[in-house]
Motif scaffolding. Sequence first.
Motif, PDB file in Angstrom:
ATOM      1  N   ARG A 194       0.670  -1.362  -0.017  1.00  0.00           N
ATOM      2  CA  ARG A 194      -0.096   0.083  -0.241  1.00  0.00           C
ATOM      3  C   ARG A 194       1.087   1.248  -0.288  1.00  0.00           C
ATOM      4  NH1 ARG A 194      -4.917   1.436   4.381  1.00  0.00           N
ATOM      5  NH2 ARG A 194      -4.447   3.521   4.541  1.00  0.00           N
TER       6      ARG A 194
ATOM      7  N   CYS B 127      -6.715  15.874   0.253  1.00  0.00           N
ATOM      8  CA  CYS B 127      -5.758  15.852  -0.785  1.00  0.00           C
ATOM      9  C   CYS B 127      -6.702  15.476  -1.950  1.00  0.00           C
ATOM     10  CB  CYS B 127      -4.655  14.483  -0.837  1.00  0.00           C
ATOM     11  SG  CYS B 127      -5.039  13.109  -0.758  1.00  0.00           S
TER      12      CYS B 127
ATOM     13  N   GLN C   8      -7.678  12.111   2.949  1.00  0.00           N
ATOM     14  CA  GLN C   8      -8.057  11.909   2.176  1.00  0.00           C
ATOM     15  C   GLN C   8      -8.972  12.992   1.317  1.00  0.00           C
ATOM     16  OE1 GLN C   8     -10.147   8.162   2.883  1.00  0.00           O
ATOM     17  NE2 GLN C   8      -8.730   7.197   3.040  1.00  0.00           N
ATOM     18  N   ARG C   9     -10.044  13.790   2.463  1.00  0.00           N
ATOM     19  CA  ARG C   9     -10.398  15.062   1.887  1.00  0.00           C
ATOM     20  C   ARG C   9      -9.475  16.215   1.611  1.00  0.00           C
ATOM     21  NH1 ARG C   9     -12.857  13.327   6.812  1.00  0.00           N
ATOM     22  NH2 ARG C   9     -11.987  15.088   8.124  1.00  0.00           N
TER      23      ARG C   9
ATOM     24  N   GLN D 212      -7.577   5.426  11.421  1.00  0.00           N
ATOM     25  CA  GLN D 212      -8.561   5.792  10.144  1.00  0.00           C
ATOM     26  C   GLN D 212      -9.340   6.929   9.786  1.00  0.00           C
ATOM     27  OE1 GLN D 212     -12.030   2.738  11.108  1.00  0.00           O
ATOM     28  NE2 GLN D 212     -12.414   3.106   8.694  1.00  0.00           N
TER      29      GLN D 212
ATOM     30  N   SER E  84      -8.326  12.473  -2.612  1.00  0.00           N
ATOM     31  CA  SER E  84      -7.718  11.058  -2.782  1.00  0.00           C
ATOM     32  C   SER E  84      -8.606  10.246  -1.994  1.00  0.00           C
ATOM     33  CB  SER E  84      -6.260  10.691  -3.315  1.00  0.00           C
ATOM     34  OG  SER E  84      -6.096   9.367  -3.406  1.00  0.00           O
ATOM     35  N   THR E  85      -9.105   8.884  -2.332  1.00  0.00           N
ATOM     36  CA  THR E  85      -9.867   7.905  -1.169  1.00  0.00           C
ATOM     37  C   THR E  85      -8.857   6.863  -1.049  1.00  0.00           C
ATOM     38  OG1 THR E  85     -10.888   6.988  -3.058  1.00  0.00           O
ATOM     39  CG2 THR E  85     -12.412   8.248  -1.737  1.00  0.00           C
ATOM     40  N   GLU E  86      -7.730   6.526  -2.118  1.00  0.00           N
ATOM     41  CA  GLU E  86      -6.502   6.111  -1.782  1.00  0.00           C
ATOM     42  C   GLU E  86      -5.291   6.622  -1.320  1.00  0.00           C
ATOM     43  OE1 GLU E  86      -6.859   3.091  -3.469  1.00  0.00           O
ATOM     44  OE2 GLU E  86      -8.630   3.782  -3.684  1.00  0.00           O
ATOM     45  N   ALA E  87      -5.578   7.908  -0.987  1.00  0.00           N
ATOM     46  CA  ALA E  87      -4.512   8.324   0.010  1.00  0.00           C
ATOM     47  C   ALA E  87      -4.722   7.614   1.669  1.00  0.00           C
ATOM     48  CB  ALA E  87      -4.460   9.797   0.103  1.00  0.00           C
ATOM     49  N   ALA E  88      -3.251   7.741   2.031  1.00  0.00           N
ATOM     50  CA  ALA E  88      -3.307   7.133   3.238  1.00  0.00           C
ATOM     51  C   ALA E  88      -1.457   7.528   4.058  1.00  0.00           C
ATOM     52  CB  ALA E  88      -2.845   5.026   3.399  1.00  0.00           C
TER      53      ALA E  88
ATOM     54  N   ASP F  35      -6.726   8.909   8.805  1.00  0.00           N
ATOM     55  CA  ASP F  35      -6.894   8.998   6.750  1.00  0.00           C
ATOM     56  C   ASP F  35      -7.590   9.601   6.702  1.00  0.00           C
ATOM     57  OD1 ASP F  35      -4.010   7.577   7.629  1.00  0.00           O
ATOM     58  OD2 ASP F  35      -4.672   5.815   7.070  1.00  0.00           O
ATOM     59  N   GLU F  36      -9.062   9.508   7.066  1.00  0.00           N
ATOM     60  CA  GLU F  36     -10.022   9.869   6.759  1.00  0.00           C
ATOM     61  C   GLU F  36      -9.511  12.009   5.986  1.00  0.00           C
ATOM     62  OE1 GLU F  36     -13.443   9.032   8.280  1.00  0.00           O
ATOM     63  OE2 GLU F  36     -13.260   6.956   7.527  1.00  0.00           O
TER      64      GLU F  36
END
Length: 197
Positions: free
Chosen positions: A44, A121, A118-119, A111, A123-127, A114-115
């Motif tokens: 990942r 940047c 994602q908001r 989590q 991107s729902t793939e960003a972690a 990480d959410e």
Amino acid sequence: MVGITLSPEQIHEAPPEVRRWLEQQIAGALGLHPTAPALHVPTRQLIGCSVEDARTILSMIQGILPVVGIFFELAREPTAMSAQGLRALRLDEMGRHVRLQTTDQVIACLQVIDEALQRACGSTEAALTALDGAGHCLVADVTARSILALWQEIIAARDLAPAEGASVQAVSPSASQPHVVAAPSPAAPPQSRPQAS
């Protein structure tokens, strides 16, 4: 010389640092060399964030105190470092420092962090973090340094600097733009949100 006898229950109930110290003492007495935890092969992608990115994430989570605590835990000294520039932090220690009751609560906080990323940047793939399946949270070294620099910035702005004679060294991240480093896939996230303790 003083000898101490500990029951298995006492060892099990000891803080993680004490258990690790005991392991080191036993390994040393037996002539063994303890090794750092093995980090699994990454699958990942993690985002390495700048101080500005860290500030944005903090602004999105600032109303949830346990999450803020876990966010700043990401800047602590790691249990181990990987060749890919990832820091490994123990989930149980992170939870204990923030006074959470279970590692599931720590994972729920991660989590939420990480959410927020994602908001920020889009991107729902960003972690920002990943779990290695062996009780560790992985975070990019550049991210940890950015979070530490943000912490030191907050301390300086609130005039909470150390007493005269002591110094706080600012840590500048190695890059100002987010970049990608590899990390393993996380364990399944818990269904519940973190609970304040």
